[in-house]
Scaffold this active site. Sequence first.
Site, PDB file in Angstrom:
ATOM      1  N   ASP A   1       7.744   2.885   9.461  1.00 61.74           N
ATOM      2  CA  ASP A   1       7.429   4.007   8.568  1.00 61.74           C
ATOM      3  C   ASP A   1       8.368   5.149   8.937  1.00 61.74           C
ATOM      4  O   ASP A   1       7.973   6.111   9.600  1.00 61.74           O
ATOM      5  CB  ASP A   1       5.962   4.418   8.722  1.00 61.74           C
ATOM      6  CG  ASP A   1       5.576   5.444   7.667  1.00 61.74           C
ATOM      7  OD1 ASP A   1       6.396   5.689   6.758  1.00 61.74           O
ATOM      8  OD2 ASP A   1       4.475   6.005   7.764  1.00 61.74           O
TER       9      ASP A   1
ATOM     10  N   LYS B   1      -3.345  11.248  11.884  1.00 61.45           N
ATOM     11  CA  LYS B   1      -2.202  12.150  12.049  1.00 61.45           C
ATOM     12  C   LYS B   1      -2.775  13.536  12.307  1.00 61.45           C
ATOM     13  O   LYS B   1      -3.719  13.927  11.617  1.00 61.45           O
ATOM     14  CB  LYS B   1      -1.331  12.135  10.782  1.00 61.45           C
ATOM     15  CG  LYS B   1      -0.040  12.953  10.922  1.00 61.45           C
ATOM     16  CD  LYS B   1       0.830  12.832   9.670  1.00 61.45           C
ATOM     17  CE  LYS B   1       2.148  13.553   9.892  1.00 61.45           C
ATOM     18  NZ  LYS B   1       3.014  13.524   8.689  1.00 61.45           N
TER      19      LYS B   1
ATOM     20  N   GLU C   1      -5.253   5.549   9.220  1.00 67.25           N
ATOM     21  CA  GLU C   1      -4.074   6.065   9.925  1.00 67.25           C
ATOM     22  C   GLU C   1      -4.280   7.522  10.333  1.00 67.25           C
ATOM     23  O   GLU C   1      -4.321   8.406   9.484  1.00 67.25           O
ATOM     24  CB  GLU C   1      -2.849   5.943   9.011  1.00 67.25           C
ATOM     25  CG  GLU C   1      -1.575   6.450   9.642  1.00 67.25           C
ATOM     26  CD  GLU C   1      -0.351   6.203   8.761  1.00 67.25           C
ATOM     27  OE1 GLU C   1      -0.400   5.333   7.859  1.00 67.25           O
ATOM     28  OE2 GLU C   1       0.661   6.886   8.976  1.00 67.25           O
TER      29      GLU C   1
ATOM     30  N   ASP D   1       7.566  16.617  11.232  1.00 69.38           N
ATOM     31  CA  ASP D   1       7.482  15.157  11.101  1.00 69.38           C
ATOM     32  C   ASP D   1       8.878  14.583  10.825  1.00 69.38           C
ATOM     33  O   ASP D   1       9.412  14.741   9.734  1.00 69.38           O
ATOM     34  CB  ASP D   1       6.549  14.882   9.922  1.00 69.38           C
ATOM     35  CG  ASP D   1       6.227  13.424   9.746  1.00 69.38           C
ATOM     36  OD1 ASP D   1       6.706  12.611  10.550  1.00 69.38           O
ATOM     37  OD2 ASP D   1       5.498  13.114   8.798  1.00 69.38           O
TER      38      ASP D   1
ATOM     39  N   HIS E   1       3.124  10.194  14.996  1.00 69.21           N
ATOM     40  CA  HIS E   1       1.954  11.054  14.870  1.00 69.21           C
ATOM     41  C   HIS E   1       1.407  11.461  16.228  1.00 69.21           C
ATOM     42  O   HIS E   1       1.040  12.620  16.440  1.00 69.21           O
ATOM     43  CB  HIS E   1       0.884  10.370  14.026  1.00 69.21           C
ATOM     44  CG  HIS E   1       1.311  10.134  12.608  1.00 69.21           C
ATOM     45  ND1 HIS E   1       0.531   9.481  11.690  1.00 69.21           N
ATOM     46  CD2 HIS E   1       2.466  10.458  11.947  1.00 69.21           C
ATOM     47  CE1 HIS E   1       1.178   9.425  10.517  1.00 69.21           C
ATOM     48  NE2 HIS E   1       2.351  10.002  10.664  1.00 69.21           N
TER      49      HIS E   1
ATOM     50  N   ASP F   1       2.555   1.530  12.489  1.00 71.98           N
ATOM     51  CA  ASP F   1       3.701   2.228  11.900  1.00 71.98           C
ATOM     52  C   ASP F   1       4.656   2.621  13.026  1.00 71.98           C
ATOM     53  O   ASP F   1       4.333   3.459  13.880  1.00 71.98           O
ATOM     54  CB  ASP F   1       3.250   3.494  11.158  1.00 71.98           C
ATOM     55  CG  ASP F   1       2.665   3.178   9.784  1.00 71.98           C
ATOM     56  OD1 ASP F   1       2.543   1.985   9.437  1.00 71.98           O
ATOM     57  OD2 ASP F   1       2.341   4.146   9.063  1.00 71.98           O
TER      58      ASP F   1
ATOM     59  N   ASP G   1      10.133  11.190  11.443  1.00 74.79           N
ATOM     60  CA  ASP G   1      10.276   9.797  10.963  1.00 74.79           C
ATOM     61  C   ASP G   1      11.631   9.193  11.315  1.00 74.79           C
ATOM     62  O   ASP G   1      12.322   8.614  10.455  1.00 74.79           O
ATOM     63  CB  ASP G   1      10.051   9.722   9.436  1.00 74.79           C
ATOM     64  CG  ASP G   1       8.581   9.849   9.071  1.00 74.79           C
ATOM     65  OD1 ASP G   1       7.731   9.571   9.925  1.00 74.79           O
ATOM     66  OD2 ASP G   1       8.297  10.223   7.915  1.00 74.79           O
TER      67      ASP G   1
ATOM     68  N   MET H   1       0.898  -5.188   3.029  1.00 76.41           N
ATOM     69  CA  MET H   1       0.049  -3.986   3.059  1.00 76.41           C
ATOM     70  C   MET H   1       0.262  -3.155   1.805  1.00 76.41           C
ATOM     71  O   MET H   1       1.378  -3.043   1.313  1.00 76.41           O
ATOM     72  CB  MET H   1       0.403  -3.170   4.314  1.00 76.41           C
ATOM     73  CG  MET H   1      -0.335  -1.859   4.473  1.00 76.41           C
ATOM     74  SD  MET H   1       0.421  -0.472   3.611  1.00 76.41           S
ATOM     75  CE  MET H   1       1.233   0.361   4.965  1.00 76.41           C
TER      76      MET H   1
ATOM     77  N   ASP I   1       4.761   4.364  -5.558  1.00 77.39           N
ATOM     78  CA  ASP I   1       6.139   4.008  -5.181  1.00 77.39           C
ATOM     79  C   ASP I   1       6.690   3.038  -6.227  1.00 77.39           C
ATOM     80  O   ASP I   1       7.888   2.964  -6.449  1.00 77.39           O
ATOM     81  CB  ASP I   1       6.192   3.275  -3.831  1.00 77.39           C
ATOM     82  CG  ASP I   1       5.729   4.129  -2.675  1.00 77.39           C
ATOM     83  OD1 ASP I   1       5.730   5.364  -2.817  1.00 77.39           O
ATOM     84  OD2 ASP I   1       5.370   3.543  -1.630  1.00 77.39           O
TER      85      ASP I   1
ATOM     86  N   GLU J   1       0.543   5.455  14.368  1.00 77.50           N
ATOM     87  CA  GLU J   1       1.969   5.694  14.123  1.00 77.50           C
ATOM     88  C   GLU J   1       2.605   6.423  15.298  1.00 77.50           C
ATOM     89  O   GLU J   1       2.102   7.452  15.752  1.00 77.50           O
ATOM     90  CB  GLU J   1       2.167   6.509  12.841  1.00 77.50           C
ATOM     91  CG  GLU J   1       3.632   6.866  12.627  1.00 77.50           C
ATOM     92  CD  GLU J   1       3.941   7.429  11.257  1.00 77.50           C
ATOM     93  OE1 GLU J   1       3.414   6.891  10.264  1.00 77.50           O
ATOM     94  OE2 GLU J   1       4.709   8.396  11.193  1.00 77.50           O
TER      95      GLU J   1
ATOM     96  N   HIS K   1       2.906   2.334  -1.669  1.00 78.09           N
ATOM     97  CA  HIS K   1       1.855   3.114  -2.326  1.00 78.09           C
ATOM     98  C   HIS K   1       1.901   2.735  -3.799  1.00 78.09           C
ATOM     99  O   HIS K   1       2.970   2.419  -4.327  1.00 78.09           O
ATOM    100  CB  HIS K   1       2.138   4.611  -2.249  1.00 78.09           C
ATOM    101  CG  HIS K   1       2.320   5.170  -0.875  1.00 78.09           C
ATOM    102  ND1 HIS K   1       3.523   5.167  -0.242  1.00 78.09           N
ATOM    103  CD2 HIS K   1       1.459   5.789  -0.055  1.00 78.09           C
ATOM    104  CE1 HIS K   1       3.399   5.755   0.936  1.00 78.09           C
ATOM    105  NE2 HIS K   1       2.154   6.142   1.073  1.00 78.09           N
TER     106      HIS K   1
HETATM  107  C1  GCO Z   1       3.235  10.261   6.866  1.00 77.17           C
HETATM  108  C2  GCO Z   1       2.461   8.972   6.914  1.00 77.17           C
HETATM  109  C3  GCO Z   1       2.651   8.111   5.696  1.00 77.17           C
HETATM  110  C4  GCO Z   1       1.693   6.943   5.640  1.00 77.17           C
HETATM  111  C5  GCO Z   1       1.806   6.242   4.343  1.00 77.17           C
HETATM  112  C6  GCO Z   1       1.061   4.949   4.316  1.00 77.17           C
HETATM  113  O1  GCO Z   1       3.369  10.878   7.921  1.00 77.17           O
HETATM  114  O2  GCO Z   1       3.677  10.657   5.784  1.00 77.17           O
HETATM  115  O3  GCO Z   1       2.846   8.301   8.071  1.00 77.17           O
HETATM  116  O4  GCO Z   1       3.988   7.662   5.650  1.00 77.17           O
HETATM  117  O5  GCO Z   1       1.935   6.045   6.672  1.00 77.17           O
HETATM  118  O6  GCO Z   1       1.318   7.096   3.347  1.00 77.17           O
HETATM  119  O7  GCO Z   1      -0.232   5.182   4.039  1.00 77.17           O
HETATM  120 MN    MN Z   2       2.602   6.266   8.599  1.00 74.73          MN
HETATM  121 MN    MN Z   3       4.013   9.543   9.407  1.00 77.50          MN
END
Ligand code: GCO
Ligand code: MN
Ligand code: MN
Length: 389
Positions: free
Chosen positions: A288, A184, A182, A256, A221, A246, A258, A89, A58, A218, A55
């Site tokens: 991700d 979610k 993306e 969430d 998600h 992702d 991850d 990306m 970041d 993702e 981002h």
């Molecule tokens: C989340 C998302 C993010 C995006 C990221 C890329 O659940 O926080 O998956 O990690 O993928 O902002 O755009």
């Molecule tokens: Mn993501």
């Molecule tokens: Mn995510």
Amino acid sequence: MSDFTPTRDDKFTFGLWTVGQTGRDPFGEATRPALGAPYIVERLAALGAYGVNLHDNDLVPIDASAQERDRIVAEFRQALSDHGLVVPMATTNLFSDPAFKDGAFTSADARVRAYALQKTMRSMDLGAELGASTYVFWGGREGTEVDASGKLLDALAWFRDSLNFLADYSDSQGYGFRFALEPKPNEPRGDIFFPTAGSMLGFIATLDRPERFGVNPEFAHDTMAGLNFTHAVAQIIDAGKLFHIDLNDQKMGRFDQDLRFGAENLKTAFFLVKLLEDSGYDGPRHFDAHALRTEDEAGVWAFARGCMRTYLMLREKARQFDADADIRAALGAYRVDDAELAELTRGFTPEKADALKAREFDRVALGRRGPGLEQLDQLTVELLLGLRG
Ligand code: GCO
Ligand code: MN
Ligand code: MN
């Protein structure tokens, strides 16, 4: 056989925000120090990754001066070239700053929507400068808790206008970005707009230049919502819209998480890897995810290495699956092909319709046939457990 050490050709990527995650969560402070972007590049390269994604913020703090920005970007580019990593990306942080608390492109405040466009154009400039070819949109704050706001239809139109504007901006600058949306379902908003791959695909068809837009699905998600991620990816591939992916893991129905790829739903991860490999998808395999909050820096690199290693081990399992004689036999018995019926049911003509209506089927026998899926699934489990071949 490989020792499952990744190479650049495997196209594994991580976000600066993933291995750089400090363990902060809604209930607790950071548990490990922040890592500098050039250091992340160095460590990921040593592990065999292909690239690093980011981002805007970041890398460059939101309030950095132009000189600071240029210095930070120059240092980062030097690290990329020193260690041979690319930035495939880029994306915009449209969720952290309080200005975006009620949405960015879908904010009810026209000033916030305009600021979101400005911030995204600047972030696209940065992405292009770093050589990115895919631009991701994740609308973390694009949603509601309060539908009394009455903005649902307006929000869709604002979002569409913004994407159309930004696609034209990309063209006007010669950036040639492919945009990946993306989905979610929720978190951080109570409900996020466009919760599934299907809703993104439907929306893309309403854009001015749909060919510029695809999906960035993702694992976590879909899994959060109890959906089958591999099925979603298959539908995206079928639509020719898998522009990015992702990878991570997640328990269904939780916050969430991850998690490290393959940490939780190994069998689903296997079928996902098999699908990606079989489909010929040649884009980045982006993780991700982040290390558990319990971990120190060593745990972060163990996490990153584990994501890539598990992908490669599952890819090897997919090859074994295709070569396994018992699995091939079970699959052969499962599918029933019939050339005459295939011809009759493909491509409508009135004659074919008449012939099909007149045809006799032994419905009872069809219902009696056991397709052998129990055996096929057990063979898969044994293969995954390393008990075959
Ligand atoms: C989340 C998302 C993010 C995006 C990221 C890329 O659940 O926080 O998956 O990690 O993928 O902002 O755009
Ligand atoms: Mn993501
Ligand atoms: Mn995510």
